[in-house]
Motif scaffolding. Sequence first.
Motif, PDB file in Angstrom:
ATOM      1  N   ILE A  12      27.906  35.926  -1.982  1.00  0.00           N
ATOM      2  CA  ILE A  12      26.802  35.630  -1.183  1.00  0.00           C
ATOM      3  C   ILE A  12      25.582  35.342  -2.015  1.00  0.00           C
ATOM      4  O   ILE A  12      24.813  34.449  -1.964  1.00  0.00           O
ATOM      5  N   GLN A  15      25.833  32.017  -3.573  1.00  0.00           N
ATOM      6  CA  GLN A  15      25.377  30.999  -2.732  1.00  0.00           C
ATOM      7  C   GLN A  15      24.029  30.662  -2.405  1.00  0.00           C
ATOM      8  O   GLN A  15      23.548  29.413  -2.527  1.00  0.00           O
ATOM      9  N   ILE A 114      31.411  29.085   2.419  1.00  0.00           N
ATOM     10  CA  ILE A 114      31.919  29.747   3.530  1.00  0.00           C
ATOM     11  C   ILE A 114      33.615  29.773   3.536  1.00  0.00           C
ATOM     12  O   ILE A 114      34.332  30.539   3.984  1.00  0.00           O
ATOM     13  N   ARG A 318      23.461  26.842  10.908  1.00  0.00           N
ATOM     14  CA  ARG A 318      23.274  28.126  10.229  1.00  0.00           C
ATOM     15  C   ARG A 318      23.601  29.136  11.229  1.00  0.00           C
ATOM     16  O   ARG A 318      24.167  30.039  10.567  1.00  0.00           O
ATOM     17  N   LEU A 319      23.344  29.337  12.539  1.00  0.00           N
ATOM     18  CA  LEU A 319      23.883  30.123  13.259  1.00  0.00           C
ATOM     19  C   LEU A 319      25.322  30.458  13.346  1.00  0.00           C
ATOM     20  O   LEU A 319      25.656  31.756  13.251  1.00  0.00           O
ATOM     21  N   THR A 320      25.899  29.296  13.389  1.00  0.00           N
ATOM     22  CA  THR A 320      27.178  29.339  13.481  1.00  0.00           C
ATOM     23  C   THR A 320      27.881  29.866  12.218  1.00  0.00           C
ATOM     24  O   THR A 320      28.957  30.628  12.174  1.00  0.00           O
ATOM     25  N   MET A 321      27.403  29.345  11.088  1.00  0.00           N
ATOM     26  CA  MET A 321      27.980  30.008   9.941  1.00  0.00           C
ATOM     27  C   MET A 321      27.686  31.411   9.897  1.00  0.00           C
ATOM     28  O   MET A 321      28.724  31.907   9.348  1.00  0.00           O
ATOM     29  N   TRP A 322      26.572  31.894  10.201  1.00  0.00           N
ATOM     30  CA  TRP A 322      26.663  33.233   9.952  1.00  0.00           C
ATOM     31  C   TRP A 322      27.239  34.096  11.001  1.00  0.00           C
ATOM     32  O   TRP A 322      27.562  35.457  10.660  1.00  0.00           O
ATOM     33  N   ILE A 325      30.449  34.323   9.352  1.00  0.00           N
ATOM     34  CA  ILE A 325      30.302  35.480   8.122  1.00  0.00           C
ATOM     35  C   ILE A 325      30.116  36.836   8.531  1.00  0.00           C
ATOM     36  O   ILE A 325      31.068  37.748   8.111  1.00  0.00           O
ATOM     37  N   LEU A 326      29.585  37.089   9.627  1.00  0.00           N
ATOM     38  CA  LEU A 326      29.399  38.621   9.886  1.00  0.00           C
ATOM     39  C   LEU A 326      30.775  39.198  10.664  1.00  0.00           C
ATOM     40  O   LEU A 326      30.866  40.369  10.329  1.00  0.00           O
TER      41      LEU A 326
END
Length: 352
Positions: A12, A15, A114, A318-322, A325-326
């Motif tokens: 992270i 990145q 990712i 950005r929301l989809t990526m996180w 990740i979460l």
Amino acid sequence: MIVYSFLILICIFLQIFCKKNRKIFFNLTIIMLFLVSAFRYNVGTDYEHYGNIFQWVLNGYDVYVESGFKILNIFVQRVLNMDVIAVYFISSLIIIISFAKSIKENVSSQYWFIGIFIFIGSGIYFASFNLIRQYIAIAIIVAGMPLLIKRRYIKYSILVLIASTFHTSVLIVEFFIVFLIVFRNKKNTKILWYIYIVSILCMIIDIRNIFNIFSMIIPDRWLWYLNSDFLLEKNTSAILKQIVPNITIIFLLRKRRCILKHNINADVYILGYFMFVIITNCFFGVLLLLRLSNYFDFYLIYCVPLIIEFWRYKENKRLTMWIFILYYLLLTIVTIFIMNGHGVMPYRTIWS
């Protein structure tokens, strides 16, 4: 746990601070992943078993070992004149380089982060500590992805046969090649939806009974699995791991036409991940049968960037990526840090 947490945090960190030079981020992360894998000691539930195989080959015992893996052990013993630690080193090198090369070739540089994160968080990286022979076979078919994308199916089929010298179960990929030829770039997805619905129904049926029916044709070296905990036990809580994959594949199937307009190779990734979801739906909770899905779970590495890129606005991307990740961070905490999946904890090095 500290070593693995450090890997995730560094991933992270790199990145965030290496956006202008993603190659530095990528190479540093891959080197760290390799070092942790290559110099582990007694990490993974099958670690000692591979030491036994090394001794069996060294002493000429008449036991079944796949020819490719046997040659690797002989090469280490007679050519390199080294002990079994070199086998773990070479296998780690093959696996990590293969996945690194594939991510570079099939994922846009802005999504390398990712891609590597899913490689770790989805359990692929940790499983390679344990299922060495299978993941060498997987590494071979992953390296051959350009053949599959360029429709060189015969050459890819030959590559699968080579991979089978490390683990016979990789031959299931031969069926995937046929499946890909039939459904690739076809606009009609009705049949795929029917197959998907059947896989959902299989979650209700105990499909393990089929193996007893066909026990007469199962090779003797695999018969012991019929009475092992790998087949007899069923972890019903594993259904929780099916939620995100099923949501993901439903989205990909629904948006398939639109995605293909922007990425003509996307169907290889979508259909590959479709195979993963189908197998895990049918065999959820049964460890032995779920190992077949390992030959297709890596397609998620290529599918997630497709999903992220689908959205028009940066906020949605950005929301989809996180979210991914979460989710995979939570999955790692539960399956690896708490449940000690694949027996990778505690981590030790050869110098410990």
